[in-house]
Design an enzyme around this catalytic site. Structure first.
Site, PDB file in Angstrom:
ATOM      1  N   CYS A   1      89.119  19.240 -50.877  1.00  0.00           N
ATOM      2  CA  CYS A   1      90.267  19.495 -49.789  1.00  0.00           C
ATOM      3  C   CYS A   1      90.911  20.936 -50.626  1.00  0.00           C
ATOM      4  CB  CYS A   1      91.058  18.609 -50.460  1.00  0.00           C
ATOM      5  SG  CYS A   1      90.670  16.317 -50.716  1.00  0.00           S
TER       6      CYS A   1
ATOM      7  N   ARG B   1      86.189  23.999 -47.438  1.00  0.00           N
ATOM      8  CA  ARG B   1      85.972  23.233 -48.855  1.00  0.00           C
ATOM      9  C   ARG B   1      86.575  21.447 -48.643  1.00  0.00           C
ATOM     10  NH1 ARG B   1      87.893  25.055 -53.190  1.00  0.00           N
ATOM     11  NH2 ARG B   1      88.648  23.026 -54.086  1.00  0.00           N
TER      12      ARG B   1
ATOM     13  N   TRP C   1      88.960  16.616 -47.284  1.00  0.00           N
ATOM     14  CA  TRP C   1      87.030  15.262 -47.857  1.00  0.00           C
ATOM     15  C   TRP C   1      87.262  14.395 -48.550  1.00  0.00           C
ATOM     16  CZ3 TRP C   1      83.488  16.736 -45.478  1.00  0.00           C
ATOM     17  CH2 TRP C   1      82.116  16.609 -45.962  1.00  0.00           C
TER      18      TRP C   1
ATOM     19  N   LYS D   1      67.621  24.952 -48.911  1.00  0.00           N
ATOM     20  CA  LYS D   1      68.467  26.139 -47.881  1.00  0.00           C
ATOM     21  C   LYS D   1      68.067  25.371 -46.553  1.00  0.00           C
ATOM     22  CE  LYS D   1      70.687  27.690 -49.611  1.00  0.00           C
ATOM     23  NZ  LYS D   1      70.855  27.343 -50.966  1.00  0.00           N
TER      24      LYS D   1
ATOM     25  N   LYS E   1      81.718  23.059 -50.245  1.00  0.00           N
ATOM     26  CA  LYS E   1      81.431  24.391 -50.708  1.00  0.00           C
ATOM     27  C   LYS E   1      81.628  24.225 -52.506  1.00  0.00           C
ATOM     28  CE  LYS E   1      80.176  28.485 -51.288  1.00  0.00           C
ATOM     29  NZ  LYS E   1      78.920  28.724 -50.815  1.00  0.00           N
TER      30      LYS E   1
HETATM   31  C1  AGP Z   1      73.487  25.443 -52.420  1.00  0.00           C
HETATM   32  O1  AGP Z   1      73.464  25.838 -51.192  1.00  0.00           O
HETATM   33  C2  AGP Z   1      74.840  24.537 -52.552  1.00  0.00           C
HETATM   34  N1  AGP Z   1      75.853  25.281 -51.591  1.00  0.00           N
HETATM   35  C3  AGP Z   1      74.761  23.650 -53.729  1.00  0.00           C
HETATM   36  O2  AGP Z   1      73.556  22.738 -54.188  1.00  0.00           O
HETATM   37  C4  AGP Z   1      76.431  24.579 -55.257  1.00  0.00           C
HETATM   38  O3  AGP Z   1      74.589  25.607 -55.199  1.00  0.00           O
HETATM   39  C5  AGP Z   1      75.847  23.838 -56.160  1.00  0.00           C
HETATM   40  O4  AGP Z   1      76.912  22.220 -55.980  1.00  0.00           O
HETATM   41  C6  AGP Z   1      76.718  23.936 -57.302  1.00  0.00           C
HETATM   42  O5  AGP Z   1      77.226  24.772 -57.229  1.00  0.00           O
HETATM   43  P1  AGP Z   1      78.382  25.739 -58.213  1.00  0.00           P
HETATM   44  O6  AGP Z   1      77.205  26.904 -58.459  1.00  0.00           O
HETATM   45  O7  AGP Z   1      79.414  26.178 -57.472  1.00  0.00           O
HETATM   46  O8  AGP Z   1      78.132  24.892 -59.897  1.00  0.00           O
END
Ligand code: AGP
Length: 607
Positions: free
Chosen positions: A2, A28, A75, A483, A602
């Site tokens: 969140c 977020r 969230w 992606k 994110k």
């Molecule tokens: C990738 O595009 C996603 N946002 C997600 O898989 C992300 O890479 C994953 O949650 C790991 O996040 P971090 O690198 O902040 O640990």
């Protein structure tokens, strides 16, 4: 996951600034929003399900009066996204308001205890126990800070929590355990937020709260104490070096496209790492009996790519491991001779931090690679490197992937030198190639984007995509697939191309879109074989290959041509760019928001 933003001002109304701060935190979480202010000693709350701008105009939040308050974008983790479950939550008497990011694991038993003591609950959230716990503690005639401290000690789980009360209307109390929280100080007031970009428009002086710390903020500044024992913590503000526009969209329609085009810049800063940290991590990597690369999502793909680089140029065997599986897979064998290199853009990913905690408990050495200064990963690591990509707001990781591979390649090269595995000429050659990467990415962005747009237009309705590569390109393929999957929701597969005949090829039909990553190098001959086996089944062959590669072009329906002489081991960095753009273009053509894909946030800071 969140978003939290709170502030107290010497003069001025906080409501418009709260909405501005929340809008920078929308990535977020964005299923509901709420704002609380205190005006003339009265606590006022407006909240509902929906996006910030819709709820703000419907409830006329910007008109709220008061020079102290906070806001929250939610969230959902407990309780559906609706007005009742939106934050802030209050005690039964409506005197104490709380917003929270995290998961309170023992909230059910606390809730029952509080109900037995006469407290009423209206939401389904775990958060609602917090204001009621504070209210219960205040019955002992203690202040809001101490009552919050005592309440937090009852909680099990993760939190970034912010408390506002009409009983003490001149201060905000906030604290963190695992979920991030940062303070900001300026002439006109003091701020707290989930991350620095929300505060940056008002100050570049920030203080990163650490796990187990509580801060009381007012117009004069902040005081930090430890939740465990109330002891004072002295911490001076750090200055944020990046400027706000790096966290805003500039001329781009959304963050994702901005961040894709920011990669030449972020890669150039990624080549200016602090030498002492590169040497420190290299020394640890060299000493380890075994090296695990622990990460999730895109960061996991960087680690898979890095495993090829570490093996081929430094002769170091590394084990890329999905964070959420680490404890099950290696938790019983990891030990004092193990090195854990945890890779996490946010530095707050729950699964990665959990794996790190287990490894530390087993006396392993934990190293970190992250993009976020002050993140939890930087504090639990024996040594860490900041990849310096600048803030990445789009949910889909783009520039942080290419930066991670770049940094990991530099570690491998430094290790190869330390171990004498490469001659000076070979090292010089690799270093020269590495320093060309930002310019190569710049030319890829310029020269391939139009072709990618054409392909996106023709392929946007494909029912299935396969992304295939051999060797290090299998990692590039996995990232290209993620992606497309996460922002267009089109079903897609990625795996090492040699695996096709062991099962996946059964799914291939006429016009199945097969994207092949085909840099020159050790795997070039084999990828031709992989293309032919898919072509024989009527697949649509989309190849990303070197300019003038007639072998590949002769087999392909679509070709994206890349600059010549890119070393195969560095190819994931430029070769991912057309796939980032392809995913982006198809998402836009399908009318989707590339910055905020459904079901995703994110930073995944909950289990
Ligand atoms: C990738 O595009 C996603 N946002 C997600 O898989 C992300 O890479 C994953 O949650 C790991 O996040 P971090 O690198 O902040 O640990």
């Amino acid at each position: 996951m969140c978003g939290i933003f709170g502030l107290v001002l010497r003069k001025g109304r906080v409501a418009p600034m709260i909405l501005d701060g929340l809008s920078r935190l929308e990535y977020r979480g964005y299923d509901s929003i709420g704002v609380a202010v205190i005006n003339n000693g009265v606590l006022q709350i407006r909240k509902d399900a929906g996006k910030i701008k819709d709820v703000a105009s419907r409830l006329r939040i910007a008109e709220m009066k008061g020079s102290i308050g906070f806001g929250h974008t939610r969230w959902a983790t407990h309780g559906a996204p609706n007005m009742i479950n939106a934050h802030p939550h209050t005690d039964s008497k409506g005197k104490i308001a709380v917003i929270h990011n995290g998961v309170i694991e023992n909230f059910m038993e606390l809730k029952q205890e509080l109900i037995d003591k006469g407290h009423n609950f209206i939401s389904k959230t775990d958060t609602e126990v917090i204001p009621n716990l504070i209210d219960e503690e205040m019955k002992s005639d203690i202040g809001i800070t101490e009552a919050t401290l005592k309440a937090l000690r009852r909680l099990k789980g993760s939190y970034a929590v912010v408390v506002l009360s009409s009983l003490e209307p001149d201060k905000i109390v906030c604290a963190r355990q695992e979920s991030p929280l940062v303070l900001g100080v300026s002439e006109n007031g003091t701020y707290c937020a989930s991350d620095a970009p929300a505060i940056r428009p008002y100050t570049n002086k920030v203080i990163y709260l650490r796990n187990g710390e509580l801060a009381t903020i007012d117009v004069n500044g902040y005081k930090i104490i430890k939740v465990a024992d109330g002891s004072a913590v002295e911490r001076t503000p750090e200055e944020i070096t990046w400027v706000l526009e790096m966290a805003e969209k500039q001329e781009y329609p959304n963050y994702m496209l901005k961040e894709i085009f920011e990669q030449p810049t972020s890669l150039r800063t990624g080549l200016r790492l602090q030498e002492k940290y590169v040497d420190l991590l290299t020394m640890f990597l060299d000493r380890g009996k075994e090296v695990f690369l622990v990460s999730a999502g895109t960061s996991q793909h960087s680690c898979i790519a890095a495993s090829y680089i570490f093996s081929k140029i430094a002769r170091l065997t590394t084990y890329p491991v999905v964070s959420s599986e680490f404890t099950e897979q290696y938790g019983s064998t990891v030990g004092i001779d193990s090195i854990i290199l945890a890779v996490s853009q946010s530095g707050e990913t729950y699964d990665t931090l959990k794996a790190v905690d287990h490894a530390r408990m087993r006396a392993a050495t934990v190293l970190g690679l992250t993009n976020t200064v002050g993140s939890t990963l930087t504090r639990v690591s024996r040594a860490y490197i900041i990849q310096q990509s600048g803030p990445e707001i789009g949910v889909a990781a783009t520039k942080t992937f290419t930066s991670q591979v770049l940094v990991l390649a530099q570690l491998a090269m430094r290790l190869a030198k330390l171990r004498g595995k490469l001659s000076q000429d070979e090292l010089d050659e690799y270093k020269e190639s590495l320093y060309k990467v930002p310019d190569i990415v710049e030319s890829v962005l310029k020269e391939t984007y139009d072709k990618v747009k054409d392909i996106a237009t023709r392929e946007k309705n494909s029912r299935l995509f396969l992304f295939l590569g051999r060797g290090i390109s299998s990692a590039t393929a996995m990232e290209g697939r993620l992606k497309l999957l996460e922002i267009t929701y089109i079903p897609s597969l990625a795996y090492p191309a040699g695996e096709s005949k062991h099962g996946p090829i059964s799914i291939v039909e006429k016009d199945t879109a097969c994207v092949f990553i085909c840099p020159r190098g050790d795997t070039h001959a084999e990828i031709i074989g992989s293309i032919m086996e898919m072509k024989a089944r009527g697949a649509k062959i989309i190849s990303i290959c070197e300019k003038g590669d007639t072998d590949i072009k002769s087999l392909s329906d679509e070709v994206i041509e890349m600059p010549k002489n890119i070393p195969e081991l560095l190819s994931p960095i430029p070769y991912i760019v057309p796939m980032q753009l392809l995913a982006y273009e198809i998402a836009v053509l399908k009318g989707l928001d590339p910055d905020k894909p459904r079901n995703l946030a994110k930073s995944v800071t909950v289990p």
